[in-house]
Write an enzyme that holds these catalytic residues in place. Structure first.
Site, PDB file in Angstrom:
ATOM      1  CG  HIS A   1     -12.380  -1.480   0.967  1.00  0.00           C
ATOM      2  ND1 HIS A   1     -13.718  -1.542   0.675  1.00  0.00           N
ATOM      3  CD2 HIS A   1     -11.797  -0.761  -0.010  1.00  0.00           C
ATOM      4  CE1 HIS A   1     -13.927  -0.873  -0.450  1.00  0.00           C
ATOM      5  NE2 HIS A   1     -12.785  -0.388  -0.892  1.00  0.00           N
TER       6      HIS A   1
ATOM      7  CG  ASP B   1      -5.311   3.180  -2.947  1.00  0.00           C
ATOM      8  OD1 ASP B   1      -5.121   3.162  -4.166  1.00  0.00           O
ATOM      9  OD2 ASP B   1      -6.269   3.756  -2.408  1.00  0.00           O
TER      10      ASP B   1
HETATM   11  N1  ACO Z   1      -5.236   0.933  10.439  1.00  0.00           N
HETATM   12  C1  ACO Z   1      -5.562   0.712  11.733  1.00  0.00           C
HETATM   13  N2  ACO Z   1      -6.831   0.479  12.152  1.00  0.00           N
HETATM   14  C2  ACO Z   1      -7.805   0.496  11.233  1.00  0.00           C
HETATM   15  C3  ACO Z   1      -7.525   0.721   9.875  1.00  0.00           C
HETATM   16  C4  ACO Z   1      -6.193   0.952   9.478  1.00  0.00           C
HETATM   17  N3  ACO Z   1      -5.875   1.176   8.204  1.00  0.00           N
HETATM   18  N4  ACO Z   1      -8.691   0.694   9.171  1.00  0.00           N
HETATM   19  C5  ACO Z   1      -9.664   0.447  10.060  1.00  0.00           C
HETATM   20  N5  ACO Z   1      -9.122   0.327  11.317  1.00  0.00           N
HETATM   21  C6  ACO Z   1      -9.844  -0.018  12.558  1.00  0.00           C
HETATM   22  C7  ACO Z   1     -10.619   1.191  13.093  1.00  0.00           C
HETATM   23  O1  ACO Z   1      -9.826   1.937  13.980  1.00  0.00           O
HETATM   24  C8  ACO Z   1     -11.790   0.517  13.754  1.00  0.00           C
HETATM   25  O2  ACO Z   1     -11.327  -0.039  14.970  1.00  0.00           O
HETATM   26  P1  ACO Z   1     -12.338  -0.110  16.240  1.00  0.00           P
HETATM   27  O3  ACO Z   1     -13.441  -1.041  15.828  1.00  0.00           O
HETATM   28  O4  ACO Z   1     -11.480  -0.631  17.360  1.00  0.00           O
HETATM   29  O5  ACO Z   1     -12.818   1.294  16.484  1.00  0.00           O
HETATM   30  C9  ACO Z   1     -12.088  -0.680  12.827  1.00  0.00           C
HETATM   31  O6  ACO Z   1     -10.830  -0.993  12.215  1.00  0.00           O
HETATM   32  C10 ACO Z   1     -13.135  -0.377  11.754  1.00  0.00           C
HETATM   33  O7  ACO Z   1     -12.704   0.766  11.019  1.00  0.00           O
HETATM   34  P2  ACO Z   1     -13.664   1.895  10.487  1.00  0.00           P
HETATM   35  O8  ACO Z   1     -12.897   3.179  10.384  1.00  0.00           O
HETATM   36  O9  ACO Z   1     -14.943   1.912  11.264  1.00  0.00           O
HETATM   37  O10 ACO Z   1     -13.987   1.337   9.036  1.00  0.00           O
HETATM   38  P3  ACO Z   1     -14.543   2.172   7.846  1.00  0.00           P
HETATM   39  O11 ACO Z   1     -15.258   1.225   6.997  1.00  0.00           O
HETATM   40  O12 ACO Z   1     -15.296   3.380   8.327  1.00  0.00           O
HETATM   41  O13 ACO Z   1     -13.224   2.734   7.105  1.00  0.00           O
HETATM   42  C11 ACO Z   1     -11.370   2.905   5.688  1.00  0.00           C
HETATM   43  C12 ACO Z   1     -12.661   2.166   5.973  1.00  0.00           C
HETATM   44  C13 ACO Z   1     -11.611   4.427   5.645  1.00  0.00           C
HETATM   45  C14 ACO Z   1     -10.843   2.487   4.310  1.00  0.00           C
HETATM   46  C15 ACO Z   1     -10.344   2.586   6.793  1.00  0.00           C
HETATM   47  O14 ACO Z   1     -10.087   1.199   6.815  1.00  0.00           O
HETATM   48  C16 ACO Z   1      -9.028   3.360   6.645  1.00  0.00           C
HETATM   49  O15 ACO Z   1      -8.932   4.493   7.104  1.00  0.00           O
HETATM   50  N6  ACO Z   1      -8.000   2.748   5.970  1.00  0.00           N
HETATM   51  C17 ACO Z   1      -6.754   3.442   5.713  1.00  0.00           C
HETATM   52  C18 ACO Z   1      -6.905   4.384   4.521  1.00  0.00           C
HETATM   53  C19 ACO Z   1      -7.000   3.643   3.205  1.00  0.00           C
HETATM   54  O16 ACO Z   1      -6.201   2.769   2.911  1.00  0.00           O
HETATM   55  N7  ACO Z   1      -7.963   4.061   2.377  1.00  0.00           N
HETATM   56  C20 ACO Z   1      -8.136   3.504   1.026  1.00  0.00           C
HETATM   57  C21 ACO Z   1      -9.390   2.714   0.925  1.00  0.00           C
HETATM   58  S1  ACO Z   1      -9.521   2.014  -0.663  1.00  0.00           S
HETATM   59  C22 ACO Z   1     -10.062   3.286  -1.611  1.00  0.00           C
HETATM   60  O17 ACO Z   1     -10.721   4.164  -1.202  1.00  0.00           O
HETATM   61  C23 ACO Z   1      -9.662   3.276  -2.991  1.00  0.00           C
END
Ligand code: ACO
Length: 427
Positions: A306, A363
């Site tokens: 998140h 979610d």
């Molecule tokens: N699975 C694997 N790796 C992940 C995940 C995941 N679900 N989420 C984040 N990471 C990793 C990224 O690859 C990144 O790794 P790095 O530092 O080695 O490059 C690190 O964790 C940080 O992630 P970011 O993408 O920079 O975090 P951001 O805050 O931009 O994204 C997000 C947040 C979009 C929710 C992300 O965690 C994600 O894509 N999750 C899966 C989709 C999801 O469940 N979305 C629902 C969110 S809740 C809502 O909107 C109601």
């Protein structure tokens, strides 16, 4: 402590005021940054940018705290109804009995949409994703209710809010009924808002339908948990569209499109599809965890991570417990719940997820409850939208009442510098 921040650039020092919220979060007020220094800030994804001051939702992602208008999400889920929470979010206070009765009756009174909207719905193919249909129908509401809102008139503002709260569940249920080939129906005036959500979705023409207590309580909880979450992608969209003085319905229609994406509200659908894939693949989670960690693989563990929670999403805790309760009460044994629990356990002890502070989000378990209620997978995100509606409305109202300026970020241009035009023959 200083009440300003100093910035030194080109050997000159500039001061910018510090602003502080009621929960002591601090920010630098950079409204005068460009005028004073010629600089702008660069912050893709607005990870460090506060776009507004708001008194609706407090969220502490480090400690896993979420409060609507000061009330904890745990208390509201336990003791309140979705419609009370909607009133609280939109108008700022919990309603007394008289206010709540009036709110409910105004909504019921407006729970009808123009018959011609059915023709628009009819023209969509059955295969259309309900989120696209819902966004279009919400936008179409403007054509059938064209009066513009005078935001300085409480009566005008209230009328638009009631209209949307009343008509939106009808549109959401119709998107579902169309796919199922069921006749389009309306709310039953003897039922509550949440009972009507179930009634409008599930009532079959040849059968009586009374939603069970377990179903109503589960939908109530899910809608409350999704009702508001400060400046997330869809809410920021609603505010920025509304900041051009586009109307409430147009702004919310844009918010629905933003919510649709799998990185935002669409994650609830993506989680179940992922869990079903794991099940089809034999139920083992190791391969999927490895894929999620592989930087050459675009796969992400859906329902994990998140932007603001770097601790347990408090909503995920409540939903996990509710999933257990609902499945138990309904006598459902869904193997997908066990796969989800196993996946969560493994991810939470895996250094990749620990180092990045990736926890289950709202979610991760919500889809399991929707599945138990018989809601098809592609209706999960419309259910989220139904819950988020009061949040969008309250943020739109706040933005308009605070007379915020039009949202218009700047950029750092990295394209070609000036080029002389080349006539077609010479290219
Ligand atoms: N699975 C694997 N790796 C992940 C995940 C995941 N679900 N989420 C984040 N990471 C990793 C990224 O690859 C990144 O790794 P790095 O530092 O080695 O490059 C690190 O964790 C940080 O992630 P970011 O993408 O920079 O975090 P951001 O805050 O931009 O994204 C997000 C947040 C979009 C929710 C992300 O965690 C994600 O894509 N999750 C899966 C989709 C999801 O469940 N979305 C629902 C969110 S809740 C809502 O909107 C109601």
């Amino acid at each position: 402590m200083n009440d300003f921040v100093k910035l030194t650039y080109n050997e000159k020092t500039f001061e910018f005021p510090l602003i502080e919220g009621t929960e002591n979060e601090k920010g630098i007020d950079i409204k005068s940054l460009r005028a004073k220094t010629g600089l702008i800030t660069y912050d893709p994804g607005f990870k460090n940018t506060g776009s507004c001051q708001s008194s609706i939702t407090f969220l502490n992602g480090e400690e896993g705290v979420l409060r609507y208008r000061g009330y904890s999400i745990e208390d509201l889920c336990d003791k309140s109804s979705f419609i009370e929470v909607a009133f609280l979010l939109i108008f700022g206070e919990l309603p007394n009995k008289k206010e709540l009765d009036l709110f409910n009756s105004e909504i019921l009174n407006d729970s009808i949409v123009d018959e011609d909207l059915k023709m628009i719905l009819k023209s969509f193919p059955k295969s259309a994703h309900p989120m696209g249909v819902l966004s279009s129908l919400t936008s179409a509401l403007i054509a059938f209710n064209p009066s513009s809102v005078d935001i300085d008139s409480d009566a005008d503002m209230r009328e638009a809010i009631i209209m949307l709260m009343a008509k939106f569940p009808i549109l959401a249920s119709w998107t579902h009924r169309k796919v199922k080939g069921l006749p389009l129906n309306y709310a039953n005036t003897s039922l509550s808002y949440v009972e009507n959500v179930a009634h409008m979705m599930f009532k079959r023409p040849h059968q009586d339908y009374t939603p069970s207590k377990a179903v109503v309580s589960a939908i109530n909880k899910l809608l409350i948990l999704h009702a508001e979450h400060e400046q997330n992608c869809s809410t920021s969209t609603v505010r920025i569209v509304g900041s051009s003085h586009a109307g409430l319905f147009a702004s919310v229609s844009a918010g629905i499109s933003a919510l649709w994406g799998p990185l935002h509200g669409g994650a609830n659908q993506a989680v179940i599809e992922m869990l079903e894939d794991i099940q089809k693949d034999g139920g083992g989670t190791k391969k999927y965890l490895a894929k999620a960690k592989d930087k050459n693989d675009p796969f992400r563990l859906m329902g994990f991570g998140h932007r603001v929670y770097k601790n347990f999403d408090p909503r995920a805790r409540i939903i996990k417990k509710a999933a257990d309760e609902v499945l138990d009460e309904m006598g459902i044994n869904d193997p997908i719940l066990e796969i989800a629990k196993g996946l969560e356990k493994e991810a939470l002890s895996d250094p990749y997820f620990i180092e990045r502070k990736l926890y289950p989000n709202v979610d991760f378990y919500s889809g399991i409850i929707y599945r138990a209620l018989g809601i098809p997978t592609d209706m999960f995100t419309p259910m989220f939208a139904l819950g988020r509606l009061p949040g969008w409305i309250s943020q739109w109202r706040e933005m308009r009442l605070r007379k915020e300026p039009i949202g218009r970020p700047r950029q750092i241009y990295i394209g070609e510098t000036h080029r002389n035009f080349i006539p077609l023959k010479k290219r």
